[in-house]
Write an enzyme that holds these catalytic residues in place. Structure first.
Site, short mmCIF file in Angstrom:
data_model
loop_
_atom_site.label_atom_id
_atom_site.label_comp_id
_atom_site.label_asym_id
_atom_site.label_seq_id
_atom_site.Cartn_x
_atom_site.Cartn_y
_atom_site.Cartn_z
N TYR A 23 1.03 -1.17 0.16
CA TYR A 23 -0.02 -0.08 0.25
C TYR A 23 0.44 1.08 -0.03
O TYR A 23 0.52 1.96 -0.57
CB TYR A 23 -1.43 0.09 1.33
N ASN A 46 -13.37 1.45 -5.26
CA ASN A 46 -13.01 1.15 -6.61
C ASN A 46 -14.66 0.11 -6.75
O ASN A 46 -15.19 -0.69 -6.62
CB ASN A 46 -12.28 0.02 -7.01
N CYS A 54 -7.02 -5.59 -7.43
CA CYS A 54 -6.67 -4.72 -6.07
C CYS A 54 -5.51 -6.43 -5.34
O CYS A 54 -5.16 -5.79 -3.95
CB CYS A 54 -7.98 -4.28 -5.81
N HIS A 55 -6.18 -7.50 -5.85
CA HIS A 55 -5.72 -8.95 -4.80
C HIS A 55 -4.06 -8.38 -4.57
O HIS A 55 -3.70 -8.49 -4.17
CB HIS A 55 -6.20 -9.50 -5.13
N GLU A 81 -2.08 -16.60 -9.02
CA GLU A 81 -1.66 -15.46 -10.60
C GLU A 81 -0.02 -16.11 -10.26
O GLU A 81 0.29 -16.01 -11.39
CB GLU A 81 -1.60 -14.10 -9.72
#
Length: 92
Positions: A23, A46, A54-55, A81
């Site tokens: 962040y 969002n 966002c993950h 991912e």
DNA sequence: TGTCCGCGGGTGT
DNA sequence: ACACCCGCGGACA
């Protein structure tokens, strides 16, 4: 859509696949190094939580922190991912 | 109203 | 359970 939030989305969208940023990093790229919490608010507010990766945005210590769809889901997506990125790298 | 800052709570080891 | 950081809430311009 606020300019700050929009920039935050741009930064988050610029994160490569399989990569994660903190962040603090996003806040700094957004133009406010001390507004790391505002980044979280922007991500929460969002319009498309599923469209914005966002993950990929995690805490400064690789912790999850929170997630609109569930912190556990965030970990799951990150695992997928990372595995996907590894697969793409294995493939020429 | 939006953005920035601080306290309390949550996650990880 | 403790420590650190934050997806929260409040105040200021």
């Amino acid at each position: 859509m606020t300019p700050f939030a929009k920039k935050v989305y741009q930064v988050v969208l610029s994160i490569p696949l399989g990569q994660v940023r903190s962040y603090k990093w996003v806040a700094q790229k957004a133009g406010s190094p001390g507004a790391f919490q505002a980044v979280g608010q922007a991500l929460k507010r969002n319009p498309y939580p599923l469209i914005i990766p966002c993950h990929r945005v995690i805490r400064n210590d690789e912790k999850i922190g929170g997630y609109a769809l569930g912190a556990k889901q965030k970990k799951f997506l990150l695992k997928l991912e990372k595995d996907l990125a590894k697969c793409l790298l294995s493939k020429e």
